[in-house]
Design a protein around this motif. Structure first.
Motif, PDB file in Angstrom:
ATOM      1  N   ALA A  92    -112.295   4.884  51.484  1.00 36.63           N
ATOM      2  CA  ALA A  92    -112.128   4.552  50.071  1.00 36.63           C
ATOM      3  C   ALA A  92    -110.867   5.200  49.513  1.00 36.63           C
ATOM      4  CB  ALA A  92    -113.350   4.990  49.269  1.00 36.63           C
ATOM      5  N   MET A  93    -110.607   6.452  49.900  1.00 34.67           N
ATOM      6  CA  MET A  93    -109.394   7.126  49.446  1.00 34.67           C
ATOM      7  C   MET A  93    -108.154   6.399  49.939  1.00 34.67           C
ATOM      8  SD  MET A  93    -110.322  11.165  49.790  1.00 34.67           S
ATOM      9  CE  MET A  93    -108.684  11.585  49.233  1.00 34.67           C
ATOM     10  N   GLU A  94    -108.179   5.976  51.192  1.00 36.92           N
ATOM     11  CA  GLU A  94    -107.028   5.281  51.751  1.00 36.92           C
ATOM     12  C   GLU A  94    -106.839   3.910  51.098  1.00 36.92           C
ATOM     13  OE1 GLU A  94    -105.326   3.828  56.113  1.00 36.92           O
ATOM     14  OE2 GLU A  94    -107.124   5.081  55.979  1.00 36.92           O
ATOM     15  N   ARG A  95    -107.952   3.208  50.921  1.00 36.90           N
ATOM     16  CA  ARG A  95    -107.882   1.862  50.346  1.00 36.90           C
ATOM     17  C   ARG A  95    -107.332   1.891  48.923  1.00 36.90           C
ATOM     18  NH1 ARG A  95    -112.555   0.704  51.548  1.00 36.90           N
ATOM     19  NH2 ARG A  95    -113.710   1.028  49.600  1.00 36.90           N
ATOM     20  N   HIS A  96    -107.695   2.917  48.169  1.00 37.75           N
ATOM     21  CA  HIS A  96    -107.275   2.998  46.770  1.00 37.75           C
ATOM     22  C   HIS A  96    -106.120   3.970  46.553  1.00 37.75           C
ATOM     23  CE1 HIS A  96    -110.640   0.547  45.396  1.00 37.75           C
ATOM     24  NE2 HIS A  96    -111.442   1.267  46.159  1.00 37.75           N
ATOM     25  N   SER A  97    -105.549   4.490  47.627  1.00 38.35           N
ATOM     26  CA  SER A  97    -104.393   5.399  47.552  1.00 38.35           C
ATOM     27  C   SER A  97    -104.658   6.595  46.637  1.00 38.35           C
ATOM     28  CB  SER A  97    -103.151   4.648  47.082  1.00 38.35           C
ATOM     29  OG  SER A  97    -102.827   3.595  47.957  1.00 38.35           O
ATOM     30  N   ILE A  98    -105.829   7.192  46.783  1.00 38.87           N
ATOM     31  CA  ILE A  98    -106.199   8.360  45.984  1.00 38.87           C
ATOM     32  C   ILE A  98    -105.849   9.630  46.758  1.00 38.87           C
ATOM     33  CG2 ILE A  98    -108.116   9.622  44.928  1.00 38.87           C
ATOM     34  CD1 ILE A  98    -109.537   6.911  44.614  1.00 38.87           C
ATOM     35  N   THR A  99    -105.208  10.575  46.091  1.00 42.28           N
ATOM     36  CA  THR A  99    -104.853  11.864  46.685  1.00 42.28           C
ATOM     37  C   THR A  99    -105.853  12.923  46.239  1.00 42.28           C
ATOM     38  OG1 THR A  99    -102.493  11.322  46.700  1.00 42.28           O
ATOM     39  CG2 THR A  99    -103.083  13.658  46.812  1.00 42.28           C
ATOM     40  N   ALA A 100    -106.334  13.726  47.180  1.00 40.63           N
ATOM     41  CA  ALA A 100    -107.264  14.816  46.858  1.00 40.63           C
ATOM     42  C   ALA A 100    -106.613  16.152  47.194  1.00 40.63           C
ATOM     43  CB  ALA A 100    -108.571  14.656  47.616  1.00 40.63           C
ATOM     44  N   VAL A 101    -106.453  16.994  46.194  1.00 40.49           N
ATOM     45  CA  VAL A 101    -105.887  18.331  46.391  1.00 40.49           C
ATOM     46  C   VAL A 101    -107.026  19.275  46.797  1.00 40.49           C
ATOM     47  CG1 VAL A 101    -104.703  20.262  45.281  1.00 40.49           C
ATOM     48  CG2 VAL A 101    -104.045  17.894  44.742  1.00 40.49           C
ATOM     49  N   PRO A 102    -106.878  20.001  47.907  1.00 41.62           N
ATOM     50  CA  PRO A 102    -108.008  20.794  48.407  1.00 41.62           C
ATOM     51  C   PRO A 102    -108.220  22.113  47.671  1.00 41.62           C
ATOM     52  CG  PRO A 102    -106.125  21.040  49.853  1.00 41.62           C
ATOM     53  CD  PRO A 102    -105.737  20.008  48.834  1.00 41.62           C
ATOM     54  N   LEU A 103    -109.506  22.434  47.436  1.00 43.93           N
ATOM     55  CA  LEU A 103    -109.870  23.778  47.039  1.00 43.93           C
ATOM     56  C   LEU A 103    -109.931  24.645  48.296  1.00 43.93           C
ATOM     57  CD1 LEU A 103    -110.927  22.020  44.564  1.00 43.93           C
ATOM     58  CD2 LEU A 103    -112.508  23.910  44.156  1.00 43.93           C
ATOM     59  N   THR A 104    -110.099  25.943  48.106  1.00 46.50           N
ATOM     60  CA  THR A 104    -110.079  26.885  49.220  1.00 46.50           C
ATOM     61  C   THR A 104    -111.421  27.591  49.353  1.00 46.50           C
ATOM     62  OG1 THR A 104    -107.701  27.268  48.966  1.00 46.50           O
ATOM     63  CG2 THR A 104    -108.950  28.949  50.140  1.00 46.50           C
ATOM     64  N   VAL A 105    -111.838  27.766  50.593  1.00 48.05           N
ATOM     65  CA  VAL A 105    -113.025  28.553  50.905  1.00 48.05           C
ATOM     66  C   VAL A 105    -112.563  29.830  51.602  1.00 48.05           C
ATOM     67  CG1 VAL A 105    -115.183  28.639  52.199  1.00 48.05           C
ATOM     68  CG2 VAL A 105    -114.469  26.500  51.109  1.00 48.05           C
ATOM     69  N   VAL A 106    -113.000  30.963  51.090  1.00 51.96           N
ATOM     70  CA  VAL A 106    -112.627  32.248  51.681  1.00 51.96           C
ATOM     71  C   VAL A 106    -113.823  32.733  52.487  1.00 51.96           C
ATOM     72  CG1 VAL A 106    -111.822  34.595  51.277  1.00 51.96           C
ATOM     73  CG2 VAL A 106    -111.099  32.728  49.750  1.00 51.96           C
ATOM     74  N   LEU A 107    -113.633  32.763  53.803  1.00 50.29           N
ATOM     75  CA  LEU A 107    -114.685  33.135  54.743  1.00 50.29           C
ATOM     76  C   LEU A 107    -114.276  34.444  55.392  1.00 50.29           C
ATOM     77  CD1 LEU A 107    -117.324  32.190  56.065  1.00 50.29           C
ATOM     78  CD2 LEU A 107    -115.960  30.961  57.741  1.00 50.29           C
ATOM     79  N   GLY A 108    -114.916  35.514  54.968  1.00 51.30           N
ATOM     80  CA  GLY A 108    -114.472  36.823  55.444  1.00 51.30           C
ATOM     81  C   GLY A 108    -113.076  37.104  54.917  1.00 51.30           C
ATOM     82  N   ASP A 109    -112.118  37.260  55.824  1.00 53.00           N
ATOM     83  CA  ASP A 109    -110.736  37.488  55.411  1.00 53.00           C
ATOM     84  C   ASP A 109    -109.863  36.250  55.641  1.00 53.00           C
ATOM     85  OD1 ASP A 109    -110.695  37.455  58.142  1.00 53.00           O
ATOM     86  OD2 ASP A 109    -109.647  39.374  58.392  1.00 53.00           O
ATOM     87  N   GLN A 110    -110.489  35.093  55.862  1.00 56.39           N
ATOM     88  CA  GLN A 110    -109.765  33.857  56.094  1.00 56.39           C
ATOM     89  C   GLN A 110    -109.845  32.938  54.889  1.00 56.39           C
ATOM     90  OE1 GLN A 110    -111.777  32.646  59.875  1.00 56.39           O
ATOM     91  NE2 GLN A 110    -109.687  32.361  60.590  1.00 56.39           N
ATOM     92  N   ALA A 111    -108.701  32.444  54.417  1.00 55.60           N
ATOM     93  CA  ALA A 111    -108.648  31.448  53.347  1.00 55.60           C
ATOM     94  C   ALA A 111    -108.411  30.088  53.992  1.00 55.60           C
ATOM     95  CB  ALA A 111    -107.528  31.778  52.364  1.00 55.60           C
ATOM     96  N   LEU A 112    -109.367  29.184  53.836  1.00 48.71           N
ATOM     97  CA  LEU A 112    -109.349  27.901  54.542  1.00 48.71           C
ATOM     98  C   LEU A 112    -109.429  26.749  53.550  1.00 48.71           C
ATOM     99  CD1 LEU A 112    -112.007  28.952  57.199  1.00 48.71           C
ATOM    100  CD2 LEU A 112    -109.523  28.907  57.529  1.00 48.71           C
ATOM    101  N   GLU A 113    -108.607  25.720  53.774  1.00 45.71           N
ATOM    102  CA  GLU A 113    -108.615  24.558  52.890  1.00 45.71           C
ATOM    103  C   GLU A 113    -109.824  23.678  53.177  1.00 45.71           C
ATOM    104  OE1 GLU A 113    -105.021  22.343  53.001  1.00 45.71           O
ATOM    105  OE2 GLU A 113    -103.810  23.923  52.086  1.00 45.71           O
ATOM    106  N   GLU A 114    -110.512  23.291  52.113  1.00 44.80           N
ATOM    107  CA  GLU A 114    -111.658  22.405  52.273  1.00 44.80           C
ATOM    108  C   GLU A 114    -111.207  21.059  52.825  1.00 44.80           C
ATOM    109  OE1 GLU A 114    -115.565  21.192  49.761  1.00 44.80           O
ATOM    110  OE2 GLU A 114    -113.667  20.975  48.695  1.00 44.80           O
ATOM    111  N   GLY A 115    -111.973  20.551  53.771  1.00 43.28           N
ATOM    112  CA  GLY A 115    -111.723  19.217  54.289  1.00 43.28           C
ATOM    113  C   GLY A 115    -110.852  19.163  55.520  1.00 43.28           C
ATOM    114  N   THR A 116    -110.008  20.180  55.707  1.00 43.71           N
ATOM    115  CA  THR A 116    -109.114  20.171  56.870  1.00 43.71           C
ATOM    116  C   THR A 116    -109.286  21.409  57.743  1.00 43.71           C
ATOM    117  OG1 THR A 116    -107.322  21.147  55.552  1.00 43.71           O
ATOM    118  CG2 THR A 116    -107.382  18.735  55.739  1.00 43.71           C
TER     119      THR A 116
END
Length: 281
Positions: free
Chosen positions: A19-43
């Motif tokens: 759906a995102m691709e079909r409608h050309s929608i961009t999603a900016v990721p929030l971040t999850v901090v797991l221990g001492d690692q900051a990780l982008e949601e979704g990737t």
């Protein structure tokens, strides 16, 4: 594909990738901090990895995107031909994401309308889809914003969680409500109300809570045309069964999406989450 008005949202919309691709929608990721690692949601972190971390009681927090991440998304949209951008985000009551987008919009190369939808998950996703559909037919910036806001007015989100502990730890629900939800080992049903997560009902057992969730969603849907999303975290069988029952009960159903929430919502709800979004067409 370039378009007069571009649509930007954030990773908590949990829109299906096609759906995102079909409608050309961009999603900016929030971040999850797991221990001492900051990780982008979704990737960089999956819902499965998040659930495992929570079950092991590892410390997990979340953070908003930086204004620079929004600036990059806005520049990319402008470079692709957009002359205006609608930036739609999860409730400002739950995250600073909206504030970061507002800061970035001030220096964007094209006009940006930043909207606090008061929503989250596919309640936000349906708003983004409504704006995109208007944009694709040549609608103006104001028309795309109006479509998203109208969709938000007719969208309702309900959640079952096994425990309120995660929401309490993250400050997304008050300690008093969390205490009430824990009393007598009742199972809480929650709703999104004015952008906040509030207690809706307290039910004695998980099975009864899920049955009640189904009843509430079906009653809200009525017979008018609606889209529905069923969300879960580490509960795919529950979600599939609930979706099947709603397909049978909701006569005005147009589209039904079933998906696992991402790590940001999962960090605040914990494994076992089951949610239903009902969105009027």
């Amino acid at each position: 594909m370039s378009r007069h008005v571009a649509i930007v949202t954030d990773s908590t919309a949990y829109l299906p990738p096609p759906a995102m691709e079909r409608h050309s929608i961009t999603a900016v990721p929030l971040t999850v901090v797991l221990g001492d690692q900051a990780l982008e949601e979704g990737t960089e972190i999956s819902a499965r990895s998040l659930a495992t971390a929570l079950q092991k009681r590892r410390p997990v927090t979340t953070s908003r995107p930086s204004p620079e991440m929004f600036s990059q998304a806005y520049r990319a949209a402008a470079d692709a031909g957009a002359t205006g951008i609608v930036s739609l985000h999860l409730s400002a009551e739950l995250s600073g994401t909206y504030d970061a987008a507002v800061l970035a919009a001030k220096d964007a190369p094209v006009p940006v309308r930043v909207v606090d939808t008061g929503m989250i998950a596919m309640a936000l996703g349906f708003c983004a889809l409504a704006a995109a559909e208007v944009a694709e037919t040549g609608g103006s910036l104001d028309e795309a914003v109006a479509a998203a806001e109208k969709r938000a007015e007719g969208t309702f989100a309900y959640f079952y969680v096994d425990t309120l502990d995660y929401l309490r730890r993250g400050g997304r629900i008050g300690a008093a409500q969390a205490l009430l939800g824990s009393a007598l080992s009742v199972k809480p049903l929650l709703q999104l109300d004015d952008g906040r997560i509030d207690m809706l009902e307290r039910v004695r057992t998980a099975s009864r809570a899920i049955a009640r969730l189904e009843e509430i969603a079906a009653e809200r849907a009525g017979t008018a045309p609606v889209d529905i999303a069923v969300h879960h975290l580490s509960a795919p069988e529950r979600a599939a069964a609930l979706a099947d029952r709603l397909r049978e009960r909701v006569t005005g159903l147009v589209d039904l999406h079933v998906s696992e929430v991402g790590a940001v919502i999962g960090a605040h709800t914990g494994p076992g989450l089951l949610g239903v979004v009902v969105s009027a067409r």
